[in-house]
Design an enzyme around this catalytic site. Structure first.
Site, PDB file in Angstrom:
ATOM      1  N   GLY A   1      52.016  31.622  40.211  1.00 57.77           N
ATOM      2  CA  GLY A   1      51.228  31.999  41.381  1.00 57.77           C
ATOM      3  C   GLY A   1      49.924  31.216  41.419  1.00 57.77           C
ATOM      4  N   ALA A   2      48.914  31.807  42.045  1.00 53.62           N
ATOM      5  CA  ALA A   2      47.656  31.104  42.263  1.00 53.62           C
ATOM      6  C   ALA A   2      47.004  30.675  40.941  1.00 53.62           C
ATOM      7  CB  ALA A   2      46.709  32.000  43.058  1.00 53.62           C
ATOM      8  N   VAL A   3      46.860  31.604  40.016  1.00 56.51           N
ATOM      9  CA  VAL A   3      46.165  31.275  38.756  1.00 56.51           C
ATOM     10  C   VAL A   3      47.048  30.427  37.841  1.00 56.51           C
ATOM     11  CG1 VAL A   3      45.057  32.231  36.699  1.00 56.51           C
ATOM     12  CG2 VAL A   3      44.786  33.384  38.891  1.00 56.51           C
TER      13      VAL A   3
ATOM     14  N   ARG B   1      40.608  46.278  38.998  1.00 58.69           N
ATOM     15  CA  ARG B   1      41.637  45.616  38.181  1.00 58.69           C
ATOM     16  C   ARG B   1      42.476  46.659  37.457  1.00 58.69           C
ATOM     17  NH1 ARG B   1      36.740  42.977  37.396  1.00 58.69           N
ATOM     18  NH2 ARG B   1      36.676  40.728  37.784  1.00 58.69           N
TER      19      ARG B   1
ATOM     20  N   ASN C   1      51.660  45.843  35.991  1.00 59.54           N
ATOM     21  CA  ASN C   1      51.448  44.686  35.115  1.00 59.54           C
ATOM     22  C   ASN C   1      51.770  44.951  33.646  1.00 59.54           C
ATOM     23  OD1 ASN C   1      50.808  43.297  37.367  1.00 59.54           O
ATOM     24  ND2 ASN C   1      48.647  42.968  36.911  1.00 59.54           N
TER      25      ASN C   1
ATOM     26  N   ASP D   1      33.720  35.075  33.465  1.00 62.25           N
ATOM     27  CA  ASP D   1      32.530  35.859  33.815  1.00 62.25           C
ATOM     28  C   ASP D   1      31.250  35.086  33.462  1.00 62.25           C
ATOM     29  OD1 ASP D   1      34.339  37.818  34.541  1.00 62.25           O
ATOM     30  OD2 ASP D   1      34.286  38.771  32.568  1.00 62.25           O
TER      31      ASP D   1
ATOM     32  N   ARG E   1      30.628  32.441  36.054  1.00 61.64           N
ATOM     33  CA  ARG E   1      30.030  33.045  37.264  1.00 61.64           C
ATOM     34  C   ARG E   1      28.551  33.364  37.026  1.00 61.64           C
ATOM     35  NH1 ARG E   1      35.317  36.736  38.468  1.00 61.64           N
ATOM     36  NH2 ARG E   1      36.392  35.160  39.704  1.00 61.64           N
TER      37      ARG E   1
ATOM     38  N   HIS F   1      36.374  43.038  30.738  1.00 59.00           N
ATOM     39  CA  HIS F   1      36.444  42.226  31.967  1.00 59.00           C
ATOM     40  C   HIS F   1      36.706  43.166  33.147  1.00 59.00           C
ATOM     41  CE1 HIS F   1      37.305  38.927  34.656  1.00 59.00           C
ATOM     42  NE2 HIS F   1      38.555  39.338  34.844  1.00 59.00           N
TER      43      HIS F   1
HETATM   44  N1  LIG Z   1      41.598  37.496  33.372  1.00 58.81           N
HETATM   45  C1  LIG Z   1      41.045  36.937  34.437  1.00 58.81           C
HETATM   46  O1  LIG Z   1      39.899  36.488  34.397  1.00 58.81           O
HETATM   47  C2  LIG Z   1      41.849  36.801  35.707  1.00 58.81           C
HETATM   48  C3  LIG Z   1      41.423  35.950  36.721  1.00 58.81           C
HETATM   49  C4  LIG Z   1      42.191  35.836  37.881  1.00 58.81           C
HETATM   50  C5  LIG Z   1      43.379  36.581  38.002  1.00 58.81           C
HETATM   51  N2  LIG Z   1      43.748  37.401  36.993  1.00 58.81           N
HETATM   52  C6  LIG Z   1      44.996  38.149  37.045  1.00 58.81           C
HETATM   53  O2  LIG Z   1      46.069  37.221  36.905  1.00 58.81           O
HETATM   54  C7  LIG Z   1      47.234  37.745  37.508  1.00 58.81           C
HETATM   55  C8  LIG Z   1      47.844  36.688  38.442  1.00 58.81           C
HETATM   56  O3  LIG Z   1      47.001  36.452  39.529  1.00 58.81           O
HETATM   57  P1  LIG Z   1      47.468  35.447  40.701  1.00 58.81           P
HETATM   58  O4  LIG Z   1      46.371  35.387  41.664  1.00 58.81           O
HETATM   59  O5  LIG Z   1      48.017  34.212  40.087  1.00 58.81           O
HETATM   60  O6  LIG Z   1      48.682  36.283  41.326  1.00 58.81           O
HETATM   61  P2  LIG Z   1      49.926  35.671  42.145  1.00 58.81           P
HETATM   62  O7  LIG Z   1      50.568  36.826  42.846  1.00 58.81           O
HETATM   63  O8  LIG Z   1      49.508  34.501  42.926  1.00 58.81           O
HETATM   64  O9  LIG Z   1      50.897  35.159  41.004  1.00 58.81           O
HETATM   65  C9  LIG Z   1      51.525  36.010  40.097  1.00 58.81           C
HETATM   66  C10 LIG Z   1      52.892  35.409  39.798  1.00 58.81           C
HETATM   67  O10 LIG Z   1      53.503  36.173  38.751  1.00 58.81           O
HETATM   68  C11 LIG Z   1      54.901  36.132  39.010  1.00 58.81           C
HETATM   69  N3  LIG Z   1      55.598  37.151  38.245  1.00 58.81           N
HETATM   70  C12 LIG Z   1      55.656  38.487  38.465  1.00 58.81           C
HETATM   71  N4  LIG Z   1      56.419  39.067  37.521  1.00 58.81           N
HETATM   72  C13 LIG Z   1      56.843  38.095  36.703  1.00 58.81           C
HETATM   73  C14 LIG Z   1      57.647  38.060  35.530  1.00 58.81           C
HETATM   74  N5  LIG Z   1      58.180  39.179  35.024  1.00 58.81           N
HETATM   75  N6  LIG Z   1      57.872  36.884  34.934  1.00 58.81           N
HETATM   76  C15 LIG Z   1      57.351  35.741  35.431  1.00 58.81           C
HETATM   77  N7  LIG Z   1      56.575  35.700  36.533  1.00 58.81           N
HETATM   78  C16 LIG Z   1      56.327  36.865  37.156  1.00 58.81           C
HETATM   79  C17 LIG Z   1      54.992  36.321  40.522  1.00 58.81           C
HETATM   80  O11 LIG Z   1      56.273  35.956  41.010  1.00 58.81           O
HETATM   81  C18 LIG Z   1      53.856  35.446  41.000  1.00 58.81           C
HETATM   82  O12 LIG Z   1      54.290  34.138  41.324  1.00 58.81           O
HETATM   83  C19 LIG Z   1      46.792  39.028  38.208  1.00 58.81           C
HETATM   84  O13 LIG Z   1      47.094  40.140  37.413  1.00 58.81           O
HETATM   85  C20 LIG Z   1      45.294  38.856  38.343  1.00 58.81           C
HETATM   86  O14 LIG Z   1      44.623  40.078  38.438  1.00 58.81           O
HETATM   87  C21 LIG Z   1      43.005  37.534  35.861  1.00 58.81           C
HETATM   88  O1  LIG Z   2      38.896  39.959  40.285  1.00 57.55           O
HETATM   89  C1  LIG Z   2      40.068  39.981  39.926  1.00 57.55           C
HETATM   90  O2  LIG Z   2      40.797  40.965  40.125  1.00 57.55           O
HETATM   91  C2  LIG Z   2      40.687  38.785  39.288  1.00 57.55           C
HETATM   92  C3  LIG Z   2      39.951  38.297  38.087  1.00 57.55           C
HETATM   93  O3  LIG Z   2      39.861  39.273  37.098  1.00 57.55           O
HETATM   94  C4  LIG Z   2      38.614  37.715  38.438  1.00 57.55           C
HETATM   95  O4  LIG Z   2      37.612  38.135  37.857  1.00 57.55           O
HETATM   96  O5  LIG Z   2      38.568  36.801  39.283  1.00 57.55           O
END
Ligand SMILES: NC(=O)c1ccc[n+]([C@@H]2O[C@H](COP(=O)([O-])OP(=O)(O)OC[C@H]3O[C@@H](n4cnc5c(N)ncnc54)[C@H](O)[C@@H]3O)[C@@H](O)[C@H]2O)c1
Ligand SMILES: O=C(O)C[C@H](O)C(=O)O
Length: 308
Positions: free
Chosen positions: A9-11, A88, A95, A148, A151, A175
């Site tokens: 996905g995005a991240v 979150r 998740n 963090d 930011r 976080h």
């Molecule tokens: N820790 C951090 O600082 C931080 C920062 C940004 C996002 N996140 C977290 O990261 C996660 C992903 O965010 P995103 O924006 O990429 O979401 P997103 O929806 O764009 O991508 C998530 C991807 O995970 C895939 N997925 C779901 N279940 C799966 C599985 N069992 N096996 C393999 N792939 C699977 C989905 O198909 C999707 O493509 C979220 O939980 C978000 O909150 C954390």
């Molecule tokens: O804010 C969120 O839910 C995603 C991630 O943890 C972030 O800090 O960007």
């Protein structure tokens, strides 16, 4: 060197793209459950090789863990992101199952991998992955503090109208919107305390903006952020792969450090080829210690919901 990123996905895709551009491995596997998406994004990324000039090969995989075999580093980004108005922590129900299943599958093919957990709620997902996998604590690292802190530095740089490159500062603790602790007292502008340049009110605003940094972006974009998260994850991966020994706040398993036990939360660690190699102790003031304790209580109560 072989690196796997789970979740295209995005991240996940941004992280994989950053890793291949930096040539941190011969091969980067991008895995997702959505049919064809990781293959498509990997091919799209590879078509930038001739333009940007790198030799790392991205490989897509629709849920085929055989392709991840022998990975040295694995980044877990699979899972739902939050929507505006959510915390979150509300993501835990879905998740937790995803992170547990992914960790099991990864370890079948890469038992020696260093695992970086990004999925939210990140501190609890890191704890879950550690408890379920039973791997050495040094090999399980949650990414949150790096983001963090970036930011925090950005908001300081904006308030001071200076380059973020000249700002040093760290955010420790959980976080979460209310659990992170920007260490304003220790932040510097090339070694000079930032309090020389900003008033108490201005510093408090920077800290408050930092804490809701993710929520602010989620409200603006409609889903959570990915550019800075992907860059922050790259920082961890690069320090590990190149054995750089960078000091980065990461969520790691505490056994007495910072007065906490049996919990994963953000503290400064040295990152190198073995994973997190050392926790850096900080002399916290009483109010910083109290904030850390409060943060730990919140993370612990979230961990309780896992029913491990
Ligand atoms: N820790 C951090 O600082 C931080 C920062 C940004 C996002 N996140 C977290 O990261 C996660 C992903 O965010 P995103 O924006 O990429 O979401 P997103 O929806 O764009 O991508 C998530 C991807 O995970 C895939 N997925 C779901 N279940 C799966 C599985 N069992 N096996 C393999 N792939 C699977 C989905 O198909 C999707 O493509 C979220 O939980 C978000 O909150 C954390
Ligand atoms: O804010 C969120 O839910 C995603 C991630 O943890 C972030 O800090 O960007």
């Amino acid at each position: 060197m072989k690196i796997t990123v789970v979740g295209a996905g995005a991240v996940g895709a941004t992280t994989a793209d950053n890793i291949i551009r930096r040539e941190l491995a011969e091969e980067v596997v991008l895995l997702d459950i959505k049919e064809g998406v990781s293959e498509g994004k990997s091919l799209d990324m590879y078509q930038t090789a001739a333009l940007l000039g790198f030799n790392t090969k991205p490989v897509g995989s629709t849920n085929d863990y055989e392709k991840t075999k022998g990975s040295d580093v694995v980044v877990i980004t699979s899972g739902l992101p939050r929507k505006p108005g959510m915390t979150r922590e509300e993501l835990i129900g879905i998740n937790a199952g995803i992170v547990k299943g992914v960790t099991e599958n990864i370890l079948k093919y890469s038992p020696d991998a260093i695992i970086i957990v990004v999925s939210n709620p990140m501190d609890t997902m890191t704890y879950l992955a550690l408890k379920e996998s039973g791997i050495a604590k040094e090999k399980l690292i949650g990414m949150g503090g790096a983001l963090d802190s970036a930011r925090f530095k950005t908001y300081l740089a904006l308030a001071m109208n200076v380059s973020p490159l000249d700002i040093h500062g760290m955010v420790i603790g959980g976080h979460g919107d209310t659990t992170m602790i920007p260490l304003t007292r220790l932040a510097t502008y090339n070694g000079l305390p930032v309090s020389n340049f900003l008033s108490t009110d201005e510093l408090e605003k920077v800290a408050a903006d930092t804490m809701v940094g993710g929520a602010t972006l989620t409200k603006l974009i409609g889903t959570s952020a990915w550019y800075a998260p992907g860059a922050a994850t790259l920082l961890l991966v690069e320090s590990i792969v190149r054995d750089q020994k960078r000091i980065v706040p990461c969520s790691v398993y505490l056994e007495g450090e910072y007065g906490q036990n049996d919990i994963c939360m953000g503290v400064p660690v040295v990152l190198g080829r073995k994973g997190w190699e050392k926790i850096i102790p900080l002399e916290l003031t009483d109010s910083e210690k109290a904030a850390f304790e409060k943060s730990a209580e919140a993370v612990r109560s979230m961990n309780g919901a896992l029913n491990l």
